[in-house]
Design a protein around this motif. Structure first.
Motif: not given
Length: 623
Positions: A109-111, A39-42, A115-117, A73-83
């Motif tokens: 796998q769940e993480a 999120e910070s990078a974006l 993120f994909v959903v 950790e990466t995909f939890v962060e990615a999920k928050h940064a989806v918007p």
């Protein structure tokens, strides 16, 4: 700000970034992946026009293969940064979607799934990319499958081990189960996404010449989708049938025969030498790689049909879908050899299926809006089904013979009342129905002449009126069908065909064609779709319901050479032919009769110039 403006702004930033500013050192802007969130990078790009952190992030995602904890950790962060993941951050999204995830822990796998959903819900412009990435994972990794057996010299061939193709390992089941679970989640939150799924399934289906494991693995997963997307079963099977035909038409029967049995004499030598005993474990493997793929393809579809039919309420629906696919794909396709056996197999589960199938074909024959070729092909399917299917009872066979004979008699009566010609093209459907009657009577002669009641039934068909009509159907029949039918009907005084056959043969005698062959002037271009099944593994499912040709007792008494009545399943048959010998024909133009679709010429001429017909010879239908 419009999307176009934003894209141009990011594009200009990317150009500026290529020339670093004077006193700025690389270490000052270098961002560690562990220290900077996605999120910070974006936001750094969007708010400050700085791409250093974003580029570092892409580099890390491209090269790094983190442990499961870091992956989560990466995909939890990615999920928050989806918007924030607008269309111009497509490279980042692609790297995230391409991450290795199926062979990780359940938590990892769940993480990834969450993120994909979230991505497909919030950023719908990434739906096609997301689905494409998921569907491509339906294709098994051939190298990964070979690793456990890398010590074996045979591991280089993905088709060397049939068990790998037919049975998934527990790990493969877990991975594919997780993949399908993700697709189910996407379907539940965005129902229309399945249109994209279907499009990608068609686009990514492996080419038929790809390794068997790839084609088979992909097919497994396509059929598995019918379990949770049953509303799309018709569309999914449409994909399956389309690619099945690609395999079938590119693997004709002649090629399989030449590959499996290149020389009959050599085959006998191998049998005597005991060669089959040494390779008994691989006896079910087809030698041609495409034939092996086709064999597995058919076996998987047969297994799918068996599973589905046994589920209450599913069999009838599946039959209707398969019948629709048959009408759409298989019936109009010229010269298929194995795909049509899907209908043969599913009809074996219920007599009502077989009756409905034959009834639908007969409707095609009577439908004047159908093309003559489709009507003719439908007749061929009816005849072959009645002759070959053990599960079709004799009473139903007789009812169809009666209906076809009535149709023929009505046709003859209509033609008698008007001027007409005898061209094959003008009466193609009529001649096809006549040949179907002759073929079924000859092929099932043992059953149709077994009792006085059955003989009385044959008499009621008025076969003599058919063969003696002015349209002369015996003139265009396949010679082997005409000969066999003539022998049966003469023996039981049902019709006298041989005078007609002799007259027809005299008319055809002077016609010489190219390629050193003499062919009938007019002959039906006919194929019998349920001729013997050539594939080994899937053929075991067909064998219990399949009627092999059994020579009538008249054939045996005649002492003539039987044609195609012996030999193992799939063996290449060689049929005896009689040469034309006539003093009035120059030596250079004496040719052998060419056998038609599974048959031989009507007969020869003896040295005295008289016509001779092998009245008792087997009709030459493949046994």
């Amino acid at each position: 700000m419009s999307t176009l403006t934003e894209k141009r702004r990011v594009s200009s930033i990317l150009k500026m970034q290529s020339a670093p500013e004077g006193n700025v050192t690389p270490s000052r802007n270098k961002v560690r992946f562990a220290e900077l969130s996605i999120e910070s990078a974006l936001r750094d790009v969007l708010d400050n026009n700085r791409l250093a952190g974003y580029d570092e992030l892409l580099e890390k995602l491209r090269d790094d293969d983190p442990q499961d904890t870091k992956f989560v950790e990466t995909f939890v962060e990615a999920k928050h940064a989806v918007p924030l993941m607008k269309s111009y951050f497509g490279k980042l999204v692609e790297f995230l979607l391409s991450s290795r995830w199926l062979d990780r822990s359940d938590e990892a796998q769940e993480a990834y799934k969450q993120f994909v959903v979230e991505l497909t819900i919030v950023q719908k412009n990434y739906c096609t990319m997301t689905v494409a990435k998921l569907v491509k994972q339906f294709i098994p990794d051939v190298k990964a499958l070979q690793q456990p057996s890398s010590s074996s010299s045979s591991s280089s061939s993905p088709t060397s081990s049939g068990s790998k193709l037919g049975i998934e390992s527990e790990e493969q089941k877990r991975q594919m189960g997780s993949l399908h679970d993700l697709i189910v989640r996407l379907k539940n939150v965005i129902p229309m996404i399945f249109d994209v799924v279907l499009m990608q399934l068609r686009k990514n289906f492996p080419y038929y010449k790809r390794p068997t494991s790839e084609v088979v693995g992909y097919l497994h997963n396509v059929l598995r989708m019918t379990e949770y997307a049953s509303i799309y079963c018709d569309e999914l099977l449409d994909i399956v049938f389309y690619h099945l035909l690609q395999l079938d038409v590119n693997m004709p029967r002649s090629v399989i025969e030449e590959t499996e049995y290149p020389d009959e004499e050599m085959m006998f030598e191998m049998t005597e030498a005991g060669g089959d005993e040494e390779t008994g474990e691989e006896s079910d493997t087809m030698k041609h790689p495409v034939a092996e793929t086709l064999d597995w393809f058919m076996e998987i579809i047969f297994a799918f049909i068996e599973r589905t039919v046994k589920v209450d309420g599913q069999g009838d629906r599946l039959f209707k879908i398969v019948l629709n696919q048959f009408d759409t794909h298989i019936l109009p396709t010229h010269n298929t050899d194995h795909a049509q056996f899907i209908m043969f197999y599913i009809c074996s589960f219920k007599l009502s299926y077989a009756e409905h199938f034959i009834s639908s074909l007969w409707k095609n024959v009577n439908n004047l809006n159908k093309s003559p070729n489709v009507r003719q092909t439908s007749v061929g399917y009816i005849a072959s089904m009645l002759a070959r299917a053990k599960y079709v009872p004799l009473n139903y066979l007789k009812s169809m013979l009666l209906e076809m004979s009535q149709w023929v008699h009505n046709y003859i009566q209509r033609c008698d009342s008007m001027h007409y010609n005898q061209s094959l093209k003008a009466h193609l459907v009529f001649y096809s129905v006549c040949q179907a009657i002759f073929y079924v009577v000859a092929f099932r002669a043992n059953h149709l002449t077994a009792s006085t009641k059955n003989l009385t039934f044959l008499q009621s068909l008025q076969l003599s009126s058919i063969v003696t009509c002015q349209l002369n159907p015996l003139r265009v029949c396949l010679p082997t069908v005409a000969t066999a039918f003539a022998g049966i009907t003469r023996a039981y005084q049902l019709a006298y065909c041989h005078t007609i056959l002799e007259r027809n043969a005299r008319r055809k005698l002077a016609t010489v064609y190219k390629n050193n062959t003499q062919l009938p002037e007019d002959c039906l271009d006919t194929f019998f779709p349920f001729d013997p099944y050539m594939l080994k593994k899937s053929g075991k499912r067909i064998e219990p319901f399949y009627l092999q040709y059994q020579a009538h007792e008249l054939d045996e008494e005649a002492g003539e050479t039987s044609i195609g009545s012996s030999g193992g399943r799939g063996r290449k048959r060689y049929e005896s032919v009689s040469e034309d010998v006539d003093d009035f024909i120059p030596e250079s133009k004496r040719h052998k009769h060419l056998h038609g679709s599974g048959g031989v010429g009507v007969g020869g001429i003896d040295a005295g110039g008289d016509f001779t017909f092998p009245y008792g010879v087997s009709p030459g239908f493949h046994s």
